[in-house]
Design a protein around this motif. Structure first.
Motif, short mmCIF file in Angstrom:
data_model
loop_
_atom_site.label_atom_id
_atom_site.label_comp_id
_atom_site.label_asym_id
_atom_site.label_seq_id
_atom_site.Cartn_x
_atom_site.Cartn_y
_atom_site.Cartn_z
N PHE A 1 -6.26 -1.99 20.74
CA PHE A 1 -6.39 -0.54 20.31
C PHE A 1 -5.13 0.02 20.19
N ARG A 2 -4.78 0.70 19.00
CA ARG A 2 -3.73 1.31 18.85
C ARG A 2 -3.84 2.74 18.30
N PRO A 3 -3.49 3.64 19.23
CA PRO A 3 -4.02 5.27 19.09
C PRO A 3 -3.57 5.72 17.74
N ASP A 4 -2.52 5.18 17.32
CA ASP A 4 -1.96 5.65 16.01
C ASP A 4 -3.03 5.31 14.78
N TYR A 5 -3.81 4.08 15.03
CA TYR A 5 -4.72 3.94 13.89
C TYR A 5 -5.69 5.00 13.68
N LEU A 6 -6.04 5.71 14.65
CA LEU A 6 -6.97 6.75 14.47
C LEU A 6 -6.63 7.96 13.34
N LYS A 7 -5.10 7.91 13.45
CA LYS A 7 -4.83 9.01 12.34
C LYS A 7 -4.84 8.42 10.97
N LEU A 8 -5.47 7.24 10.55
CA LEU A 8 -5.78 6.68 9.37
C LEU A 8 -6.77 7.43 8.69
N GLY A 9 -7.76 8.02 9.43
CA GLY A 9 -8.62 8.84 8.99
C GLY A 9 -8.14 10.04 8.18
N ARG A 10 -7.28 10.83 8.58
CA ARG A 10 -6.62 11.81 8.16
C ARG A 10 -5.75 11.40 6.73
N LEU A 11 -5.03 10.36 6.96
CA LEU A 11 -4.55 9.64 5.92
C LEU A 11 -5.22 9.64 4.42
N ARG A 12 -6.48 8.84 4.85
CA ARG A 12 -7.51 8.96 3.76
C ARG A 12 -8.17 10.23 3.11
N ALA A 13 -8.01 11.15 4.15
CA ALA A 13 -8.51 12.58 3.55
C ALA A 13 -7.31 13.01 2.71
N LEU A 14 -6.01 12.73 3.01
CA LEU A 14 -5.03 13.16 2.24
C LEU A 14 -4.92 12.58 0.93
N THR A 15 -5.47 11.45 0.80
CA THR A 15 -5.33 10.27 -0.46
C THR A 15 -6.66 10.18 -1.06
N PRO A 16 -7.36 11.38 -1.59
CA PRO A 16 -8.63 11.23 -2.17
C PRO A 16 -8.64 10.33 -3.54
N GLY A 17 -9.64 9.62 -3.56
CA GLY A 17 -9.74 8.68 -4.67
C GLY A 17 -9.25 7.52 -4.71
N VAL A 18 -8.36 7.15 -3.42
CA VAL A 18 -7.82 5.75 -3.46
C VAL A 18 -8.36 4.92 -2.75
N PRO A 19 -8.84 3.82 -3.50
CA PRO A 19 -9.64 2.76 -2.58
C PRO A 19 -9.12 2.31 -1.45
N CYS A 20 -9.89 2.13 -0.38
CA CYS A 20 -9.28 1.48 0.82
C CYS A 20 -10.02 0.16 1.11
N LEU A 21 -9.18 -0.59 1.57
CA LEU A 21 -9.42 -2.24 1.97
C LEU A 21 -9.14 -2.18 3.33
N ALA A 22 -10.25 -2.71 4.18
CA ALA A 22 -10.02 -2.98 5.61
C ALA A 22 -10.26 -4.37 5.97
N LEU A 23 -9.22 -4.97 6.67
CA LEU A 23 -9.29 -6.60 6.93
C LEU A 23 -9.07 -6.70 8.58
N THR A 24 -9.80 -7.85 8.93
CA THR A 24 -9.71 -7.92 10.40
C THR A 24 -10.26 -9.50 10.43
N ALA A 25 -9.71 -10.21 11.46
CA ALA A 25 -10.32 -11.55 11.71
C ALA A 25 -11.48 -11.48 12.88
N THR A 26 -11.25 -10.56 13.68
CA THR A 26 -12.48 -10.37 14.78
C THR A 26 -12.89 -8.89 14.94
N ALA A 27 -14.28 -8.89 14.88
CA ALA A 27 -15.08 -7.57 14.92
C ALA A 27 -16.30 -7.63 15.27
N PRO A 28 -16.65 -7.64 16.53
CA PRO A 28 -18.13 -7.31 17.03
C PRO A 28 -18.68 -6.32 16.29
N LYS A 29 -20.05 -6.00 16.39
CA LYS A 29 -20.84 -4.76 15.71
C LYS A 29 -20.13 -3.56 16.00
#
Ligand code: ADP
Ligand code: MG
Ligand code: ZN
Length: 442
Positions: A161-189
Motif C-alpha cells: 500500500f502506497r498512500p500517495d496512490y490514493l491521490k490518483l483519484g484526484r489526478l483523474r478528476a483533473l484530466t477528464p476524458g483521458v483513458p486510464c489503464l490500471a495494471l497489476t500482477a496480483t489482485a484479490p477481489k
C-alpha cells in the motif's frame, strides 16, 4: 480489424523488434487500449508483458502517455530500456537535476512535444508544482493515456500500500476524458474493487488471467497425525517425481533455516538428494545450490520463501509447504511455481495447529511492533492477520481447494474435476479433520 492487427504487428516489430504478441491476451489488451473508448483493467502474472500494453498504444497515439509507477528503480529500468529502443521516454522525480527537469517541462509546454512516455512516481502526482503542467497538457489534448502500473498499491488490503496512490483519484478528476489503464500482477477481489473505485474506472474492460490451473493438484495433510512425517514427505516426492517421464524436480518450503536443514537432511537420508537454501548460507553457496537445482543435479530444494522470486523453471513437479504460507495470496504464488510447463504437478501443505499458533504469534508480534513504532493503530494492521486466517481456512475447510483460491481472487468457481483432495474424496478430508479434533481434545 484485420487492418488494425497488421498495423499493430508492424509497430510491434518496428519499435520493439518483436515478431508477435506474447499472447492473445496481450494483443486483446493493446487493441482495447488503442480503441480508447473505455478504461482498461489488466491483471496478468509477472512476466506476461504488461508494460507493452501501454507502451505500444502510447507510440501510436498523438501526445504523451503518463505512467505512474511506485519506485524510481523500476522507472529507471523501464526508461533505460525504452531509450535503448530509441523511444522518447523520460521520468520526472525528486532525484532529477534542475536543468534536466527544466528541459522536460519546456518540451511538455511546446506545441508538439517530442516525448511519448513520461514516468512519474505517485509522490510527483501529488506535487502542486507539477500538476499545472498536466492539466495544461490535458486541456491542449496532448495527454493520450494515464497508465497506472502496480495498481494494487492503491489498496490498503494489498501488501504494498502506497498512500500517495490514493491521490490518483484526484489526478483523474483533473484530466477528464483521458483513458486510464490500471495494471497489476496480483489482485484479490477486494483489491480489484479498491482499484476500480479509487481510480474511478468507469465500467472498465477487464483482462484478468484466470486463477485456476487445472494441472495443479492441491491437498492438505495434517502433519501431527502422521507416525513419520519425513517418510510421508519422501513418499509424496517419489510419487510426484514419477509423474514426469523425463526428470522433474521440486521445492519444499520451510519457515526457518533450521527447518530447511532438517528436512533436507532427512530427505537425503531417505534417498532423495535434497539441499537447503536460506539466508544463513553464504552468497556463493546459495547461488551454487540454486544452480545445481536449476541444472537438475539436485532434485529437491528445501528453501525459505526467499527462494523462487524470479525463478522460472518449467518442470517443477511439486511444491510442498512444510510450514504454512503467511497468506493465501502468497500460497498461491509459491505453489504456482509448480507445473509451469502445463504438466500434472502436485501442491501440498503439511498443516499443523502448532505451526498455526506460532505463525499467529509471530504475525501479531510484528503488527504490535509496527503499531508501537507508529503510536497508532491502522486498518492495514488487520490485513496480515486476516490474510493468514484465509490460509488457515483453506487448510481446515471441507470444500474444494481450487474453489477457495478462485473465490479469494474473485474468480468464479472453477471445474476442479478431481484436482484436489476434497473433490477426489471428501470422506478422506472429513476423516482427517475428525481425527485432528479428537487429538486436540485429548
Ligand atoms: P510484466 O510487467 O507483466 O511483469 P514486462 O512488461 O516487464 O512484464 O515484460 C516482461 C518481458 O517480456 C520483457 O522483457 C519484455 O520485453 C518481454 N515482452 C513483452 N512483450 C513481448 C512480446 N510480444 N514478445 C516478446 N517479448 C515480449
Ligand atoms: Mg510490470
Ligand atoms: Zn476441488
Amino acid at each position: 480489424i484485420k487492418n488494425m492487427t497488421t498495423t499493430l504487428k508492424q509497430a510491434l516489430k518496428t519499435h520493439f523488434g518483436f515478431d508477435d504478441f506474447r499472447s492473445k491476451k496481450q494483443e486483446d489488451v493493446v487493441k482495447a487500449v488503442v480503441r480508447r473508448d473505455k478504461d482498461v483493467f489488466v491483471c496478468m502474472p509477472t512476466g506476461a508483458g504488461k508494460s507493452l500494453c501501454y507502451q505500444l498504444p502510447a507510440l501510436l497515439a498523438e501526445g504523451i502517455t503518463l505512467v505512474v509507477s511506485p519506485l524510481i528503480a523500476l522507472i529507471q529500468d523501464q526508461v533505460d530500456r525504452l531509450k535503448s529502443l530509441n523511444i522518447p521516454a523520460c521520468s520526472i522525480n525528486s532525484k532529477l537535476a534542475a536543468g534536466e527537469r527544466r528541459l522536460i517541462l519546456t518540451d511538455l509546454g511546446s506545441s508538439s512535444p517530442k516525448l511519448k512516455l513520461l514516468y512519474i512516481t505517485p509522490e510527483m502526482v501529488a506535487s502542486p508544482s507539477f500538476q499545472p503542467h498536466l492539466t495544461d497538457l490535458c486541456s491542449r489534448g496532448l495527454l493520450s493515456y494515464l497508465a497506472v502500473d502496480e495498481a494494487h498499491c492503491v489498496s490498503q488490503w494489498g501488501h504494498d500500500f502506497r498512500p500517495d496512490y490514493l491521490k490518483l483519484g484526484r489526478l483523474r478528476a483533473l484530466t477528464p476524458g483521458v483513458p486510464c489503464l490500471a495494471l497489476t500482477a496480483t489482485a484479490p477481489k477486494n483489491v480489484q474493487d479498491d482499484i476500480v473505485r479509487t481510480l474511478g474506472l468507469s465500467s472498465p474492460l477487464s483482462f484478468v488471467t484466470p486463477v485456476f490451473r487445472s494441472n495443479l493438484h492441491y491437498d492438505v495433510i495434517f502433519r501431527e497425525l502422521l507416525p513419520n512425517p519425513y517418510a510421508h514427505l519422501h513418499d509424496f516426492i517419489k510419487k510426484a517425481l514419477a509423474l514426469d517421464t523425463r526428470q522433474g524436480c521440486g521445492i519444499v518450503y520451510c519457515r526457518t533455516r533450521e527447518g530447511c536443514e532438517t528436512v533436507a537432511y532427512q530427505l537425503t537420508k531417505l534417498g532423495v538428494l535434497a539441499k537447503a537454501y536460506h539466508a544463513g548460507l553464504k552468497g556463493g553457496d546459495r547461488t551454487e545450490v540454486q544452480n545445481e537445482w536449476m541444472q537438475g543435479k539436485v532434485l529437491v530444494i528445501v528453501a525459505t520463501i526467499s527462494f523462487g522470486m524470479g525463478v522460472d523453471k518449467a518442470n517443477v513437479r511439486f511444491v510442498a509447504h512444510w510450514n504454512l504460507a503467511k497468506s493465501l495470496a502468497s500460497y498461491y504464488q509459491e505453489s504456482g511455481r509448480a507445473g509451469r510447463d502445463g504438466l500434472p504437478s502436485s501442491c501440498r501443505t503439511y498443516y499443523s495447529p502448532k505451526d498455526r499458533d506460532q505463525m499467529n504469534f509471530l504475525i501479531r508480534q510484528e503488527v504490535g511492533r509496527r503499531q508501537a513504532k507508529r503510536g497508532t493503530e491502522k486498518e492495514t494492521d488487520k490485513t496480515a492477520i486476516t490474510d493468514f486466517e484465509a490460509m488457515v481456512s483453506f487448510c481446515v475447510q471441507e470444500s474444494c481447494r481450487h474453489a477457495t483460491i478462485s473465490k479469494f481472487f474473485g474468480d468464479k468457481t472453477p471445474n476442479c474435476a478431481g484436482a484436489c483432495d476434497y473433490c477426489r474424496n471428501p470422506k478422506v478430508v472429513r476423516a482427517q479433520l475428525e481425527r485432528a479434533a479428537t487429538l486436540s481434545t485429548k
